[in-house]
Design a protein around this motif. Structure first.
Motif, mmCIF file in Angstrom:
data_model
loop_
_atom_site.group_PDB
_atom_site.id
_atom_site.type_symbol
_atom_site.label_atom_id
_atom_site.label_comp_id
_atom_site.label_asym_id
_atom_site.label_seq_id
_atom_site.Cartn_x
_atom_site.Cartn_y
_atom_site.Cartn_z
ATOM 1 N N THR A 90 34.511 21.153 55.530
ATOM 2 C CA THR A 90 33.412 20.362 54.976
ATOM 3 C C THR A 90 33.426 20.376 53.456
ATOM 4 O OG1 THR A 90 31.950 22.293 55.068
ATOM 5 C CG2 THR A 90 31.932 20.807 56.974
ATOM 6 N N VAL A 91 34.377 21.095 52.871
ATOM 7 C CA VAL A 91 34.471 21.196 51.412
ATOM 8 C C VAL A 91 35.888 20.872 50.940
ATOM 9 C CG1 VAL A 91 32.657 22.944 51.204
ATOM 10 C CG2 VAL A 91 35.031 23.672 51.550
ATOM 11 N N SER A 92 35.999 20.496 49.680
ATOM 12 C CA SER A 92 37.314 20.389 49.058
ATOM 13 C C SER A 92 37.540 21.688 48.288
ATOM 14 C CB SER A 92 37.385 19.184 48.113
ATOM 15 O OG SER A 92 36.436 19.304 47.079
ATOM 16 N N ILE A 93 38.801 22.083 48.179
ATOM 17 C CA ILE A 93 39.124 23.383 47.578
ATOM 18 C C ILE A 93 39.951 23.174 46.317
ATOM 19 C CG2 ILE A 93 40.171 25.633 47.987
ATOM 20 C CD1 ILE A 93 39.851 24.963 51.032
ATOM 21 N N GLN A 94 39.437 23.666 45.231
ATOM 22 C CA GLN A 94 40.130 23.555 43.941
ATOM 23 C C GLN A 94 41.423 24.373 44.001
ATOM 24 O OE1 GLN A 94 38.724 25.469 39.960
ATOM 25 N NE2 GLN A 94 37.690 23.477 40.076
ATOM 26 N N SER A 95 42.504 23.821 43.514
ATOM 27 C CA SER A 95 43.775 24.547 43.566
ATOM 28 C C SER A 95 43.697 25.802 42.702
ATOM 29 C CB SER A 95 44.927 23.665 43.088
ATOM 30 O OG SER A 95 44.923 23.538 41.686
ATOM 31 N N ALA A 96 44.406 26.833 43.121
ATOM 32 C CA ALA A 96 44.401 28.097 42.379
ATOM 33 C C ALA A 96 44.941 27.900 40.966
ATOM 34 C CB ALA A 96 45.233 29.137 43.129
ATOM 35 N N ASP A 97 45.970 27.064 40.813
ATOM 36 C CA ASP A 97 46.537 26.807 39.487
ATOM 37 C C ASP A 97 45.514 26.161 38.564
ATOM 38 O OD1 ASP A 97 48.985 27.878 40.161
ATOM 39 O OD2 ASP A 97 49.897 25.943 40.676
ATOM 40 N N ILE A 102 41.624 26.605 33.972
ATOM 41 C CA ILE A 102 40.283 26.516 33.381
ATOM 42 C C ILE A 102 39.862 27.875 32.820
ATOM 43 C CG2 ILE A 102 37.833 26.113 33.850
ATOM 44 C CD1 ILE A 102 38.647 24.100 35.982
ATOM 45 N N LEU A 103 40.081 28.928 33.599
ATOM 46 C CA LEU A 103 39.726 30.275 33.151
ATOM 47 C C LEU A 103 40.473 30.629 31.863
ATOM 48 C CD1 LEU A 103 39.760 32.167 36.580
ATOM 49 C CD2 LEU A 103 37.742 31.453 35.274
ATOM 50 N N SER A 104 41.745 30.242 31.809
ATOM 51 C CA SER A 104 42.561 30.515 30.627
ATOM 52 C C SER A 104 42.067 29.726 29.416
ATOM 53 C CB SER A 104 44.029 30.179 30.915
ATOM 54 O OG SER A 104 44.829 30.398 29.780
ATOM 55 N N SER A 105 41.748 28.447 29.633
ATOM 56 C CA SER A 105 41.294 27.593 28.525
ATOM 57 C C SER A 105 39.951 28.061 27.974
ATOM 58 C CB SER A 105 41.195 26.135 28.981
ATOM 59 O OG SER A 105 40.155 25.967 29.928
ATOM 60 N N PHE A 110 40.460 38.834 32.870
ATOM 61 C CA PHE A 110 40.423 39.291 34.257
ATOM 62 C C PHE A 110 39.145 40.097 34.518
ATOM 63 C CE2 PHE A 110 44.244 39.331 37.207
ATOM 64 C CZ PHE A 110 44.601 38.041 36.851
ATOM 65 N N SER A 111 38.809 40.990 33.601
ATOM 66 C CA SER A 111 37.625 41.824 33.801
ATOM 67 C C SER A 111 36.365 40.973 33.882
ATOM 68 C CB SER A 111 37.499 42.853 32.668
ATOM 69 O OG SER A 111 37.374 42.200 31.411
ATOM 70 N N GLU A 112 36.307 39.897 33.107
ATOM 71 C CA GLU A 112 35.149 39.006 33.147
ATOM 72 C C GLU A 112 35.095 38.231 34.466
ATOM 73 O OE1 GLU A 112 34.344 37.817 28.505
ATOM 74 O OE2 GLU A 112 36.133 36.999 29.469
ATOM 75 N N VAL A 113 36.265 37.902 35.006
ATOM 76 C CA VAL A 113 36.314 37.221 36.304
ATOM 77 C C VAL A 113 35.725 38.122 37.383
ATOM 78 C CG1 VAL A 113 37.842 36.407 38.141
ATOM 79 C CG2 VAL A 113 38.263 35.719 35.786
ATOM 80 N N PHE A 114 36.064 39.410 37.318
ATOM 81 C CA PHE A 114 35.642 40.342 38.359
ATOM 82 C C PHE A 114 34.197 40.808 38.194
ATOM 83 C CE2 PHE A 114 40.367 41.577 38.218
ATOM 84 C CZ PHE A 114 40.691 40.552 39.088
ATOM 85 N N THR A 115 33.741 40.931 36.950
ATOM 86 C CA THR A 115 32.411 41.516 36.710
ATOM 87 C C THR A 115 31.400 40.518 36.155
ATOM 88 O OG1 THR A 115 33.009 42.211 34.460
ATOM 89 C CG2 THR A 115 33.473 43.767 36.243
ATOM 90 N N GLY A 116 31.859 39.332 35.766
ATOM 91 C CA GLY A 116 30.966 38.364 35.146
ATOM 92 C C GLY A 116 29.980 37.726 36.114
#
Length: 222
Positions: A90-97, A102-105, A110-116
């Motif tokens: 029922t959803v579309s899935i954003q590609s991992a790449d 986006i996270l890089s830009s 990494f720590s912010e991804v895990f704890t943010g």
């Protein structure tokens, strides 16, 4: 009497072998509102036994965890997409790449991804919800002779956060015993680097885990 024991064993196996999935009527309704989701890099934890086995220094351990995090994030995405061919979502899935670009830009570490703040990450990625996975490798099994040849177990937790609720809306947790067929993988494939050499012997166990996860994926069309 034997019949009673048989049913007890079945119940024990079901309770220990089935994944734990947590949800509620409120959060289930939230899941139906999601249109687009993203998969975050997987937070990797390695037990002390596994770290010592590979004789890596602290910097190499962090590089290994980053390598495994991105490799398994991509593998999980591919596993979910593959399942979608048989069971539409029922959803579309954003590609991992695309998620990682986006996270890089946005210069999100990494720590912010895990704890943010996951609600904020949803907005940054432009999705309604995110899958936040964690995997622990090398957990000790119950004492047995198999422990002499097995590096342990893999435990995976996947939590879904959305852009509206402050708390999680869905949670998956499961533990898989090391698939002994993975020992053959070491001779079947040549690792491209020392970090892939650590991951390859776990790949069948990972596939077993991802298969269990996709079977309980909450976005299947009914």
């Amino acid at each position: 009497m034997l019949k009673k024991i048989f049913y007890i064993l079945i119940l024990i196996c079901f309770s220990t072998c089935s994944p734990a999935i947590q949800t509620s009527s409120t959060t289930t309704n939230a899941l139906t509102q999601h249109k687009t989701i993203a998969i975050l890099p997987i937070k990797i934890e390695l037990t002390s036994k596994l770290r010592k086995t590979n004789n890596f220094n602290s910097q190499e351990i962090e590089e290994l965890k980053r390598y495994m995090s991105l490799a398994l994030q991509g593998h999980l995405y591919e596993s979910i997409i593959k399942k979608q061919k048989r069971f539409p979502y029922t959803v579309s899935i954003q590609s991992a790449d695309f998620t990682n670009s986006i996270l890089s830009s946005k210069k999100i570490s990494f720590s912010e991804v895990f704890t943010g703040d996951k609600k904020e990450l949803c907005k940054i990625l432009g999705v309604d919800a995110i899958l936040s996975p964690q995997a622990i490798f090398g957990k000790q099994q119950n004492s047995s002779i198999n422990d002499l040849v097995s590096p342990g177990e893999m435990e995976m937790t996947v939590i879904i956060f959305d852009s509206v609720f402050t708390q999680s809306v869905w949670r998956f947790n499961h533990t898989k015993k090391y698939n002994t067929k993975d020992i053959l993988t070491q001779t079947q494939y040549t690792a491209e680097n020392k970090y892939q050499e650590v991951l390859l012997p776990w790949i069948r166990t990972v596939d077993d885990m991802f298969q269990t996860f996709t079977a309980g994926f909450p976005y299947k069309k009914k």
